[in-house]
Design a protein around this motif. Structure first.
Motif, mmCIF file in Angstrom:
data_model
loop_
_atom_site.group_PDB
_atom_site.id
_atom_site.type_symbol
_atom_site.label_atom_id
_atom_site.label_comp_id
_atom_site.label_asym_id
_atom_site.label_seq_id
_atom_site.Cartn_x
_atom_site.Cartn_y
_atom_site.Cartn_z
ATOM 1 N N THR A 39 -12.664 -25.964 2.108
ATOM 2 C CA THR A 39 -11.753 -25.215 2.963
ATOM 3 C C THR A 39 -12.384 -23.879 3.326
ATOM 4 N N CYS A 40 -11.765 -23.218 4.251
ATOM 5 C CA CYS A 40 -12.234 -21.900 4.662
ATOM 6 C C CYS A 40 -11.013 -20.970 4.738
ATOM 7 N N PRO A 41 -10.638 -20.358 3.607
ATOM 8 C CA PRO A 41 -9.432 -19.524 3.568
ATOM 9 C C PRO A 41 -9.436 -18.385 4.587
ATOM 10 N N SER A 42 -10.596 -17.821 4.865
ATOM 11 C CA SER A 42 -10.652 -16.722 5.833
ATOM 12 C C SER A 42 -10.247 -17.187 7.223
ATOM 13 N N LEU A 43 -10.632 -18.405 7.589
ATOM 14 C CA LEU A 43 -10.259 -18.938 8.896
ATOM 15 C C LEU A 43 -8.742 -19.096 8.998
ATOM 16 N N LYS A 44 -8.129 -19.561 7.931
ATOM 17 C CA LYS A 44 -6.663 -19.687 7.917
ATOM 18 C C LYS A 44 -6.015 -18.316 8.101
ATOM 19 N N SER A 45 -6.539 -17.301 7.428
ATOM 20 C CA SER A 45 -6.003 -15.940 7.565
ATOM 21 C C SER A 45 -6.158 -15.425 8.993
ATOM 22 N N ILE A 46 -7.273 -15.730 9.605
ATOM 23 C CA ILE A 46 -7.492 -15.310 10.999
ATOM 24 C C ILE A 46 -6.470 -15.976 11.901
ATOM 25 N N GLU A 47 -6.278 -17.276 11.726
ATOM 26 C CA GLU A 47 -5.312 -18.006 12.555
ATOM 27 C C GLU A 47 -3.890 -17.484 12.359
ATOM 28 N N GLU A 48 -3.558 -17.054 11.142
ATOM 29 C CA GLU A 48 -2.231 -16.502 10.865
ATOM 30 C C GLU A 48 -2.047 -15.116 11.487
ATOM 31 N N ASN A 49 -3.113 -14.330 11.522
ATOM 32 C CA ASN A 49 -3.016 -12.950 12.005
ATOM 33 C C ASN A 49 -3.320 -12.783 13.485
ATOM 34 N N PHE A 50 -4.003 -13.738 14.070
ATOM 35 C CA PHE A 50 -4.381 -13.654 15.489
ATOM 36 C C PHE A 50 -4.002 -14.952 16.188
ATOM 37 N N PRO A 51 -2.811 -15.014 16.757
ATOM 38 C CA PRO A 51 -2.396 -16.250 17.425
ATOM 39 C C PRO A 51 -3.253 -16.582 18.645
ATOM 40 N N ASP A 52 -3.881 -15.572 19.246
ATOM 41 C CA ASP A 52 -4.731 -15.800 20.408
ATOM 42 C C ASP A 52 -6.192 -15.852 19.952
ATOM 43 N N LEU A 53 -6.657 -17.054 19.632
ATOM 44 C CA LEU A 53 -8.024 -17.205 19.130
ATOM 45 C C LEU A 53 -9.072 -16.951 20.209
ATOM 46 N N LYS A 54 -8.688 -17.043 21.466
ATOM 47 C CA LYS A 54 -9.616 -16.709 22.554
ATOM 48 C C LYS A 54 -9.993 -15.233 22.458
ATOM 49 N N LEU A 55 -9.026 -14.406 22.136
ATOM 50 C CA LEU A 55 -9.272 -12.968 21.939
ATOM 51 C C LEU A 55 -10.267 -12.744 20.796
ATOM 52 N N VAL A 56 -10.131 -13.522 19.743
ATOM 53 C CA VAL A 56 -11.031 -13.417 18.597
ATOM 54 C C VAL A 56 -12.440 -13.853 18.978
ATOM 55 N N SER A 57 -12.561 -14.985 19.664
ATOM 56 C CA SER A 57 -13.901 -15.464 20.038
ATOM 57 C C SER A 57 -14.591 -14.494 20.985
ATOM 58 N N THR A 58 -13.847 -13.905 21.896
ATOM 59 C CA THR A 58 -14.418 -12.914 22.811
ATOM 60 C C THR A 58 -14.885 -11.681 22.047
ATOM 61 N N ALA A 59 -14.101 -11.255 21.067
ATOM 62 C CA ALA A 59 -14.470 -10.081 20.264
ATOM 63 C C ALA A 59 -15.721 -10.350 19.426
ATOM 64 N N ILE A 60 -15.824 -11.537 18.870
ATOM 65 C CA ILE A 60 -17.022 -11.889 18.096
ATOM 66 C C ILE A 60 -18.245 -11.899 19.003
ATOM 67 N N ALA A 61 -18.108 -12.466 20.187
ATOM 68 C CA ALA A 61 -19.222 -12.485 21.139
ATOM 69 C C ALA A 61 -19.622 -11.060 21.524
ATOM 70 N N TYR A 62 -18.648 -10.184 21.664
ATOM 71 C CA TYR A 62 -18.921 -8.781 21.996
ATOM 72 C C TYR A 62 -19.750 -8.118 20.897
ATOM 73 N N VAL A 63 -19.335 -8.302 19.656
ATOM 74 C CA VAL A 63 -20.069 -7.713 18.533
ATOM 75 C C VAL A 63 -21.494 -8.259 18.490
ATOM 76 N N CYS A 64 -21.635 -9.563 18.637
ATOM 77 C CA CYS A 64 -22.975 -10.165 18.615
ATOM 78 C C CYS A 64 -23.847 -9.623 19.739
ATOM 79 N N SER A 65 -23.272 -9.454 20.915
ATOM 80 C CA SER A 65 -24.069 -8.941 22.039
ATOM 81 C C SER A 65 -24.522 -7.511 21.770
ATOM 82 N N LYS A 66 -23.669 -6.706 21.157
ATOM 83 C CA LYS A 66 -24.045 -5.330 20.828
ATOM 84 C C LYS A 66 -25.124 -5.293 19.749
#
Length: 121
Positions: free
Chosen positions: A60-87
């Protein structure tokens, strides 16, 4: 690998959720970063904080479950991760740690699932 103490997963989940929240704010408000020192120091720390801690014993991946519980818009999360990686990749000599954000990007983008075999395209 042995079993991991559940409290380790709790702190890892808190770390990842906090890092994602910071990344979402930075991306949403378009924080401009031009200093290599800032990129090296802060964005690399942020990308390291986004790395997941899976539970290999329970598959399992408990952190992923926590992310899904705290961020209903996962598109926002994926965009933010891509932003950090690009920086991070804008740094003159980015260390390879940022690559640890890629699994989470794939999971929140629904391109892959933890402990699942990849599907053929």
């Amino acid at each position: 690998l042995g079993s991991i103490d559940p409290s380790d997963h709790k702190s890892a989940s808190d770390r990842v959720v906090s890092a994602i929240a910071i990344a979402v704010v930075l991306d949403t408000f378009g924080v401009k970063v031009s200093s290599d020192t800032l990129i090296d120091k802060d964005f690399l720390s942020l990308s390291s904080a986004i790395a997941l801690l899976p539970d290999f014993k329970c598959e399992t991946c408990p952190s992923l479950k926590s992310i899904e519980e705290n961020f209903p818009d996962l598109k926002l999360v994926s965009t933010a991760i891509a932003y950090v990686c690009s920086k991070v990749c804008e740094a003159k000599n980015p260390p390879p740690d940022w690559i640890m954000t890629v699994p989470l990007f794939h999971f929140v983008s629904k391109l892959a699932a933890p402990f699942s075999l990849p599907q053929r395209l």
